[in-house]
Design an enzyme around this catalytic site. Sequence first.
Site, mmCIF file in Angstrom:
data_model
loop_
_atom_site.group_PDB
_atom_site.id
_atom_site.type_symbol
_atom_site.label_atom_id
_atom_site.label_comp_id
_atom_site.label_asym_id
_atom_site.label_seq_id
_atom_site.Cartn_x
_atom_site.Cartn_y
_atom_site.Cartn_z
ATOM 1 N N THR A 1 35.924 45.329 43.311
ATOM 2 C CA THR A 1 37.231 45.573 44.113
ATOM 3 C C THR A 1 38.353 45.895 43.855
ATOM 4 O O THR A 1 38.604 44.976 43.168
ATOM 5 C CB THR A 1 36.617 44.171 45.191
ATOM 6 O OG1 THR A 1 36.246 44.072 45.760
ATOM 7 C CG2 THR A 1 38.516 44.092 46.403
ATOM 8 N N GLU B 1 31.258 47.474 34.109
ATOM 9 C CA GLU B 1 31.995 48.149 33.197
ATOM 10 C C GLU B 1 31.809 48.887 32.204
ATOM 11 O O GLU B 1 31.870 49.651 31.267
ATOM 12 C CB GLU B 1 33.089 47.869 34.019
ATOM 13 C CG GLU B 1 33.583 47.547 35.401
ATOM 14 C CD GLU B 1 33.257 46.565 35.878
ATOM 15 O OE1 GLU B 1 32.893 45.505 35.176
ATOM 16 O OE2 GLU B 1 33.412 45.995 37.258
ATOM 17 N N ARG C 1 44.769 45.782 40.028
ATOM 18 C CA ARG C 1 44.336 44.758 40.635
ATOM 19 C C ARG C 1 44.682 43.478 39.515
ATOM 20 O O ARG C 1 44.523 43.315 38.418
ATOM 21 C CB ARG C 1 42.986 44.388 41.075
ATOM 22 C CG ARG C 1 42.270 42.916 41.315
ATOM 23 C CD ARG C 1 40.711 43.161 41.268
ATOM 24 N NE ARG C 1 40.742 41.549 41.158
ATOM 25 C CZ ARG C 1 38.969 41.768 41.810
ATOM 26 N NH1 ARG C 1 38.217 42.297 41.911
ATOM 27 N NH2 ARG C 1 38.811 40.240 41.381
ATOM 28 N N ASN D 1 28.989 40.651 47.613
ATOM 29 C CA ASN D 1 30.432 40.372 47.654
ATOM 30 C C ASN D 1 30.523 41.691 48.242
ATOM 31 O O ASN D 1 31.746 42.009 48.508
ATOM 32 C CB ASN D 1 30.854 39.521 46.777
ATOM 33 C CG ASN D 1 31.886 38.947 46.928
ATOM 34 O OD1 ASN D 1 32.114 37.759 47.992
ATOM 35 N ND2 ASN D 1 33.156 38.878 45.808
#
Lengths: 333, 1192
Positions: free
Chosen positions: B30, B63, B113, B1006
């Site tokens: 996210t 990642e 973020r 999630n």
Amino acid sequence: MSFDMETQYLGLQLRNPVTVAACPLSGEVAKLLELQAAGAAAVVLPSLFEEQIEHDELEVARMLDLWALSSPESPGYFPELDNYNTGPEEYLDLIREAKQSLEIPVIASLNGCSPGGWVKYAGLIERAEADALELNIYHLPTRCSESGAEVEQRYCELVGSIKQNVDLPVSVKIGPYFSSIPGMAGKLAATGADGLVCFNRFLAPDVDLQNLNYEPALEFSTSSELRHALRWIAILRDQLELSLAANGGVHTSADLIKALLAGADVVALASALLQHGPHRIAELIQGLNAWGEEHEYESVQQMRGSLSLNRCPNPDDLKRANYMRALVSHTPK
Amino acid sequence: MASLATVDGNEAAGRIAYAASEVIAIYPITPASPMGELSDTWACAGRENAFGLVPEVIEMQSEGGAAGALHGALQGGALATTFTASQGLLLMLPNMFKIAGELTPAVIHVAARSIATHALSIFGDHSDVMAARATGFAMLASACPQECQDLALVSHAATLRSRVPFMHFFDGFRTSHEINKIELVDNEIIRQMLNQQAIIDHRRRSLDPDHPVLRGTAQNPDVFFQAREAINPFYQAVPQIVQEEMDRLAQITGRQYRLVEYSGHPRARRVVVVMGSACGAVQEVVEKLLEEGEEVGCLQIRLFRPFAVEQFVNALPESVESIAVLDRTKEPGAVGEPLYQDVVAAIHEGWSQARPAPRIIGGRYGLSSKEFTPAMVKSIFRHLQQTEQKRHFTIGIYDDVSSTSLPWDEDDWREPEHVKSAVFYGLGSDGTVGANKNSVKIVGEETDLHAQGYFVYDSKKAGAVTVSHLRFSPRPVHSAYLVRKAGFVACHQFEFMHKLPVLDVAAQGATFLLNSPHSANQVWDRLTLDVQQTIIEKKLDFYVVDAHRIAREVGLGGRINTIMQTCFFALANILPRDEAIQRIKDTIAHTYSKRGQSIVDRNFAAVEAALDHLQKVEVPQLANSQLHRQPAVSQQAPDFVQRVTGMMIAGKGDLLPVSALPVDGTFPTGTAKYEKRNIAQQIPIWDADICIECGLCALVCPHAAIRSKRYPVEALAVAPNAFPRRQANGKSAELGSALTIQVAPEDCTGCGVCVDVCPAKSKSIAKHKAINMQAKQEHLEQQKTQFDFFLGLPEVDRTSVTTNTVKGSQLLLPVFEYSGACAGCGETPYLKLLSQLFGDRALVANATGCSSIFGGNLPTTPWSVDAHGRGPAWANSLFEDNAEFGLGLRLALDVKRDRAVQLLRSMSDQVGAERVESIVGSQQYSELDYQQQRQRLDELVQVLAGAEGADVEQLRRLLNNLARRSLWIVGGDGWAYDIGYGGLDHVLASERDVNILVLDTGVYSNTGGQASKATPRAATAKFASQGKGIHRKDLGMMAVSYGHVYVAQVAIGANPAQCVRAFHEAESFPGPSLILAYSQCIAHGIDMTTGMSHQKDLVKSGFWPLYRYDPRKAEFEDHHPFHLDSHRPSIPFREVALKEARFAMLARTKPQVADRLLELAQSDIDDNWHYYEQLADIERGCADLETMRANG
């Protein structure tokens, strides 16, 4: 001289009186081809259930919507796919494919759950070029305040609206539970029905003793069940012009012959095929042919209805509902 | 004419990345996940990139993995990209240095973020990209969705020409998730922009055995430095190349961008320098202030790295006297934040005007998506006028600790007249956000108007509140902040009126639409006093519609979206009413036709019915309601909860000053109980007469909202009327002579799982069970009274309970309660069980994921304490490192214990050798032993009471560590199977006493259901929209291969007794234990109410065999450590799988693919079972058991 097995059903010319009822076997083109090869004269595809379509559509929508857009981290939990195949397309494709592959007539079957739905899907089925349409009407009244007349009215309105909207020949598969089956049959005929299928085998669920609830129960028919249809077909045959199909309990060539004698134009097989396979059709036809020749009938046409209520030698026995000692007459009539 | 679309920033950037790439390595995080998800969906649908090929889209395990694959793909000569944010970007750093060092053209798109520091935050700021600024990647910042597309393209074009890799970034959520109207570029334009010769050159440089080269050498002091400097000309060229590409784009599309863009007064004296979405607010203020005659300006930075000193200085008006540089990040200890430092350095190096160089101050704003509004900008411009300026300030918070903050007044700003704004309060499940996205699309794509939509969600998974902020205007909308004064406010759930300050956002004279079960005549009396007052004072135009009734009547269940949307268009006067209605219908047809005609028809019916049932309320002149808004938390709550937590719960966390917050991210536990959310419509009511006291209802309750307690019947002397209980008989009476099962009526989510599992049925009414869902309103008051009383009843004596049975375990107090997890969550029952069995001695290391969000997302936490104040100590480190983090905790516990033992032994004379040995030698595997140790330690405290000295003092502080500590490492399958597997494996190998609990949903729950290596074959998931093609990883068997690891596979709904046993065995095992716990999830597409019974079917199918591998048995019993607890598969997998939408959808969409994959899945199951059966027969030893025992 050979025995002519041709018959007419819903205005369709059939090579013999053995058809395949709506059942799991008739849902696949490969199976349909086997059934045709075994001698089936027509096939009724499994029912298109409006309720199922709507249920599936709602389920897909619910699933995609239920948890969607409620978390900052996830717009949804399922990938949006190209096509959920929820609508009637799969069924309409089956009709089109069956029509392309088969030489025998293909009859579609429909179970609606809303007045608009019946008409809409009947139209789609007509456009998919089915040869005829069988209406699988299944209304189970559960309220004591609902009268038989209301139920009958509902059936007739439905058949009427479909006949108004499509040009297909339409048969109605009815259940055996009406206060007056001839009365109901007469009304349906007057509304425009082209045929009646006697009868729909309503499957009643069974009690699961483990979980103390009801569970669906599927049982094959037996030859003895046919007697129900035999009687009512014999009674209806003399009074109605429309086509009559005997459904439920045709397992042997004897069953087939009985149905024809009572007045059926065709019989529809399901349990017999599920139990024994498509070749059962060939056995039935062979049996019919042998019986016809042995008893020197010229044609199915000739034997059809020769044991109807008016034409049978003992109509009182046909009309009697309970066992009683035979009434013996001692004086000439 | 270019085609117009309303898309969010992620889609805008993702489209370009997809079209310009051949290899796309993805991993969910996210707020960048949608870019990966779209790429996967497009690739599966066969969408071609700009070169006419479908890119290879591959999900990696982390990642770090994605960056590795990216690096490889680039070295292999492909055009490659990836998407990420936050910690994901940090994991990419090593490869980014490599990719840049090797001068490899590449673009990473980042939805910027916050990086987790004192806390994780999924929201937006620049701390991630700023942490990557040393990698050598060029950094190009987009400020809005249009720029996301255009500058994404510029990045791909410029990297090819410059060979310098690019990080293209935009603000997470504020831009990545804002939908706005943009002009699209098509593949033709993309192709034009990508330099063909540069692509050929890139391929020519790739690794190729026909032209072999060596890359990635190790260099020595003699040459490394020089080689590093050889790169300089390439960086010097970047600004000009980027500007040229921007100019080329302008030639094609007419949209002109500059590296640094100045807007404002040509002789401005005050200038704000800013980067990202905040530019919108600054530019709006500048425009307004110019009208008022002020000399101000805004300098927007697009290319941050390489910093274009010349262009920057040239863009500034020479008149400038003072500059405020705004950074959306914080670097504690630095002279200033990165952009500030660069601006200072650039002015220092580049200022050549005759006038003195301007004064520069730096400000921090917008961390973790903190609002940044025009009122704040005005405050900054005002501050720049003052002689006394804060060299380093903050804006948007009240800093009463370091006095950094500037004051601002939200009323100091009014949105321009041409903007129409609307705010909608909805529930996640009611479709409000979806409908508003549609409304933005309708206006944006079908009219000349511009439209913007931004959506705010709370952090709860069940009953989440959503707030939609929409703007419509004839001019482009760049207001990247929430609507403050809306001309239209809609509340889609009536109960919000009693909980939330819905009308705070309403402008004077606004239209207010309320979904109300009460008609226009009756609604007034059902509103609270403050709402009535606001409606009167603000002169609101007030309308009601009973959307829930209409939705039910037209067959849409709880989906009120279409109805409310129709009413919005009917009232808001954005489009002519008839035109709006027609467009809604067109959109319905377009959106829903894929799902089926009946859905379309029902929505059409909803549109018509909505118009018929919309009613205007005649507002009385007097507010006279007896109703008042419910307080956020009860007045019995502790001070911190009332002062701080309560503000957050009430939605007023923005008002908390710096001093109110802990300095190090440490919060009290046991706070969820103060957040009475009341989201259930129905709650379970216990029928004591029928109950068989099995404990299953309490066991499976995901929210610990069903409690069972055994207590002496005398305690009922003061019980409320009709307090239900069962009289104990036989052996159970020893634990207490009465038993009550009680619902927490305000905490229950109404999932119904308890009723589903209840085995006790009434003999006369088969559908009536010992626990039954009933309408909450009818029972609420009575159940509240009962529950309060129930909480006060004495807890059972833990030592007298057989805790390794289901029934016994459920008499223990749960210290994990009322989480924000989804209704029917499959994960939480395991955590609750853990808390019941070992909560008072547990430490929990929790991997990032669902369990860390429902476990630790403020305002409250479900982790709680017992009457002694003991309970789980909980921490979340990261996603990838959880096993290692937990191991570290274990090591610390062991060190503290060893030190305590050492100290205790040294005081043997003082406290008695026997006492010392009984304390040190205690294993505490049983509850009795543990409680006795507690007693021994209490006695030790007494013995030490008068003693003095440093050692005694140390021992006093450490002696609690001589009580058993139960270390739990908890996380989901995304962590255990994928990103954290390396660490998990290492910890398993360590032989340390840790318990690892994997809450295995088989997807990244999630982040929205992306496939992990635990995803079953044939299931669809995001990143596997064509069905997962490869089989599930067998993590259990990988652990078994060590021989010294306790491994159990459990399913609490299928075999609760085995599950409870496994928890005990794992905990008492002296070495590493691994429990794989099947957890149903909303991402499976099942009816969550029946999730537990569904587990039974899954076990019966053999998909999830239950087993326990206990190395202790290898050594001491029959040498058969592997025990299969489930029976041979008895139902086909297909039959069970098709009950889950994730399988059923594939069977619908691609029946042949589904058939093939389901067949393979069945083979997997058959083969696995065969393998397990053989394992059950094998004999095996474990040489390490002694060592582990000694360590433990």
